[in-house]
Design a protein around this motif. Structure first.
Motif, PDB file in Angstrom:
ATOM      1  N   LYS A  89       0.826  -1.214   0.000  1.00  0.00           N
ATOM      2  CA  LYS A  89       0.000   0.000   0.000  1.00  0.00           C
ATOM      3  C   LYS A  89       0.861   1.265   0.000  1.00  0.00           C
ATOM      4  O   LYS A  89       0.410   2.325  -0.425  1.00  0.00           O
ATOM      5  CB  LYS A  89      -0.935   0.002   1.209  1.00  0.00           C
ATOM      6  CG  LYS A  89      -1.979  -1.109   1.189  1.00  0.00           C
ATOM      7  CD  LYS A  89      -2.818  -1.092   2.457  1.00  0.00           C
ATOM      8  CE  LYS A  89      -3.828  -2.232   2.461  1.00  0.00           C
ATOM      9  NZ  LYS A  89      -4.621  -2.256   3.718  1.00  0.00           N
ATOM     10  N   ARG A  90       2.098   1.142   0.466  1.00  0.00           N
ATOM     11  CA  ARG A  90       2.970   2.311   0.504  1.00  0.00           C
ATOM     12  C   ARG A  90       3.307   2.813  -0.896  1.00  0.00           C
ATOM     13  O   ARG A  90       3.611   3.988  -1.090  1.00  0.00           O
ATOM     14  CB  ARG A  90       4.253   1.994   1.279  1.00  0.00           C
ATOM     15  CG  ARG A  90       4.010   1.811   2.761  1.00  0.00           C
ATOM     16  CD  ARG A  90       5.285   1.624   3.535  1.00  0.00           C
ATOM     17  NE  ARG A  90       6.186   2.780   3.437  1.00  0.00           N
ATOM     18  CZ  ARG A  90       7.203   2.995   4.269  1.00  0.00           C
ATOM     19  NH1 ARG A  90       7.417   2.147   5.265  1.00  0.00           N
ATOM     20  NH2 ARG A  90       7.979   4.034   4.122  1.00  0.00           N
ATOM     21  N   LEU A  91       3.254   1.920  -1.875  1.00  0.00           N
ATOM     22  CA  LEU A  91       3.511   2.337  -3.253  1.00  0.00           C
ATOM     23  C   LEU A  91       2.455   3.338  -3.717  1.00  0.00           C
ATOM     24  O   LEU A  91       2.750   4.276  -4.451  1.00  0.00           O
ATOM     25  CB  LEU A  91       3.537   1.124  -4.182  1.00  0.00           C
ATOM     26  CG  LEU A  91       4.685   0.124  -3.975  1.00  0.00           C
ATOM     27  CD1 LEU A  91       4.502  -1.085  -4.896  1.00  0.00           C
ATOM     28  CD2 LEU A  91       6.029   0.786  -4.219  1.00  0.00           C
ATOM     29  N   ASP A  92       1.215   3.118  -3.285  1.00  0.00           N
ATOM     30  CA  ASP A  92       0.132   4.028  -3.678  1.00  0.00           C
ATOM     31  C   ASP A  92       0.284   5.402  -3.044  1.00  0.00           C
ATOM     32  O   ASP A  92      -0.212   6.401  -3.583  1.00  0.00           O
ATOM     33  CB  ASP A  92      -1.225   3.435  -3.282  1.00  0.00           C
ATOM     34  CG  ASP A  92      -1.540   2.151  -4.052  1.00  0.00           C
ATOM     35  OD1 ASP A  92      -1.151   2.072  -5.225  1.00  0.00           O
ATOM     36  OD2 ASP A  92      -2.147   1.250  -3.450  1.00  0.00           O
ATOM     37  N   ASN A  93       0.957   5.460  -1.901  1.00  0.00           N
ATOM     38  CA  ASN A  93       1.091   6.726  -1.189  1.00  0.00           C
ATOM     39  C   ASN A  93       2.316   7.536  -1.616  1.00  0.00           C
ATOM     40  O   ASN A  93       2.515   8.656  -1.142  1.00  0.00           O
ATOM     41  CB  ASN A  93       1.167   6.469   0.326  1.00  0.00           C
ATOM     42  CG  ASN A  93      -0.111   5.842   0.859  1.00  0.00           C
ATOM     43  OD1 ASN A  93      -1.203   6.107   0.355  1.00  0.00           O
ATOM     44  ND2 ASN A  93       0.019   5.007   1.872  1.00  0.00           N
ATOM     45  N   MET A  94       3.127   6.958  -2.497  1.00  0.00           N
ATOM     46  CA  MET A  94       4.315   7.670  -2.956  1.00  0.00           C
ATOM     47  C   MET A  94       3.920   8.803  -3.899  1.00  0.00           C
ATOM     48  O   MET A  94       2.986   8.669  -4.702  1.00  0.00           O
ATOM     49  CB  MET A  94       5.267   6.711  -3.687  1.00  0.00           C
ATOM     50  CG  MET A  94       5.943   5.694  -2.790  1.00  0.00           C
ATOM     51  SD  MET A  94       7.000   4.552  -3.749  1.00  0.00           S
ATOM     52  CE  MET A  94       8.250   5.687  -4.366  1.00  0.00           C
ATOM     53  N   SER A  95       4.645   9.921  -3.800  1.00  0.00           N
ATOM     54  CA  SER A  95       4.392  11.038  -4.712  1.00  0.00           C
ATOM     55  C   SER A  95       4.986  10.728  -6.081  1.00  0.00           C
ATOM     56  O   SER A  95       5.969   9.991  -6.194  1.00  0.00           O
ATOM     57  CB  SER A  95       5.002  12.321  -4.147  1.00  0.00           C
ATOM     58  OG  SER A  95       6.396  12.165  -3.955  1.00  0.00           O
TER      59      SER A  95
END
Length: 396
Positions: A89-95
């Motif tokens: 899910k952290r990939l989705d939160n990357m700018s």
């Protein structure tokens, strides 16, 4: 997936995860099978850049270079997202634009990346320096995956069965990526050698800028070169940007010990003669096999040429005639800025041709040395060692 703890006859302890016949460091998030499947089904974007490296090959350094090129900001990035070490899910939160790092070997890379989605920056480093950097890194962690002596860690590092990595040893990682570059024409990939960035940061960053299609103006690239100097990066990493909650269980403030010396060839100061011989045998065996299998590798050839050149210089130093050594000492007393190399005497009868060949050979040796590019440019004269003549004194 299995979690394996092993202790060898010498008492060296090692812990790792194993899935589908491959070794993985315990830092891989959750169940290896589940994480790989999630990554394989993830929809990566065409504007993603994937930084693919074996551990301790300059990942953090190059990650900052890529971010500076793509964003135009000289701000230091304290950490980098290794997709196998985090909740997906952290990939989705990357700018965006995203620069996603990974230590995964090519054969288990997500399918969309293999099919050509995004751009790949592949970084390679001399395996001896990788090992030394890894050894020092592991020694600074509070919770470790290895406890024991250097010999034990070296056996693990060189082993395809237990190799410290994400899916394989340094040799497996190199072989799989080398094969991919040869046979998978869908990959949009740019290869960088750690040693080349150290010797010519501007030139390598300029090539990377063209690959990433970013600004490549002289002023912009000069500014990046200034901001990615090792001492500056090391200092920036001690500030708030270097601290992360994720790694708090491993090190103080979650600040991974990513920066040590940042030099080429430190393995000479760390490995014993016998350890170096073990390493040389593994390089000769495993890299030669790679070439024999039809996957020619410039990177592997470079490592082998480098090792051969260094061993040749060491032999010259140990077997040189006493009068040559005396002259070397005499020259050092008269001129402190003389570099001495062992170069085979040329057989051509043409003096200019002999000098040209000498200059070419020495230039290659300088490239393989740890001298910065500025120092190499200062080499202005070449002399062949011979019987010292008082009349030649003024030449020196």
């Amino acid at each position: 997936m299995d979690i394996i703890e092993m202790t060898d006859e010498q008492g060296n302890w090692y812990k790792y995860k194993r899935y589908d016949g491959r070794p993985y460091v315990p830092l891989v998030y959750g169940n290896v099978k589940d994480q790989l499947q999630l990554l394989d089904s993830y929809e990566f974007r065409n504007d993603d850049v994937f930084l693919c490296t074996y551990p301790k090959s300059g990942t953090h350094w190059v990650h900052n270079i890529i971010n500076m090129l793509r964003t135009g900001s000289m701000k230091h990035q304290g950490g980098h997202e290794l997709m196998e070490f985090h909740d997906i899910k952290r990939l989705d939160n990357m700018s965006h634009p995203r620069t996603i790092a990974t230590h995964i070997t090519y054969n288990i890379l997500p399918s969309t990346i293999k099919c050509g989605v995004g751009k790949i920056v592949y970084v390679m480093r001399n395996p001896k320096d990788v090992f030394v950097s890894l050894k020092c890194f592991l020694g600074l962690l509070k919770k470790n995956v290895y406890e024991g002596d250097t010999d034990g860690l070296l056996r693990i590092f060189l082993s395809d069965e237990f190799g410290i990595g994400v899916g394989g040893s340094w040799f497996n990682h190199t072989k799989e990526w080398d094969n991919a570059k040869s046979v998978n024409t869908a990959l949009n990939i740019h290869t960088i050698k750690y040693e080349d960035i150290k010797r010519d940061p501007y030139g390598e960053i300029e090539k990377l800028a063209k690959f990433l299609e970013t600004d490549s103006s002289v002023t912009f690239l000069d500014n990046i070169v200034k901001h990615i100097e090792f001492d500056r990066m090391k200092e920036e990493h001690t500030k708030s940007a270097g601290a992360t909650e994720q790694w708090a269980h491993l090190c103080e403030n979650g600040r991974l010990p990513l920066y040590r010396k940042g030099i080429i060839g430190d393995w000479r100061n760390m490995l014993t003669v016998s350890q170096n011989e073990v390493f040389d045998a593994a390089i000769k065996d495993k890299l030669s096999t790679l070439v024999q299998e039809g996957f020619p590798s410039d990177e592997c050839h470079d490592v082998m040429r480098f090792e051969n050149r260094q061993s040749g210089l060491q032999q010259i130093k140990s077997t040189g005639a006493q009068e040559v050594l005396s002259e070397m000492d005499d020259r050092r007393r008269r001129e402190k800025n003389i570099l001495v190399f062992g170069v085979k005497e040329q057989t051509s009868s043409d003096g200019k041709e002999r000098k040209g060949k000498d200059e070419k050979e020495i230039e290659e040796m300088l490239r393989a040395s740890s001298l910065p590019s500025e120092a190499r440019k200062c080499v202005t004269k070449i002399f062949r060692l011979g019987k010292f003549d008082k009349e030649k004194e003024d030449q020196f």
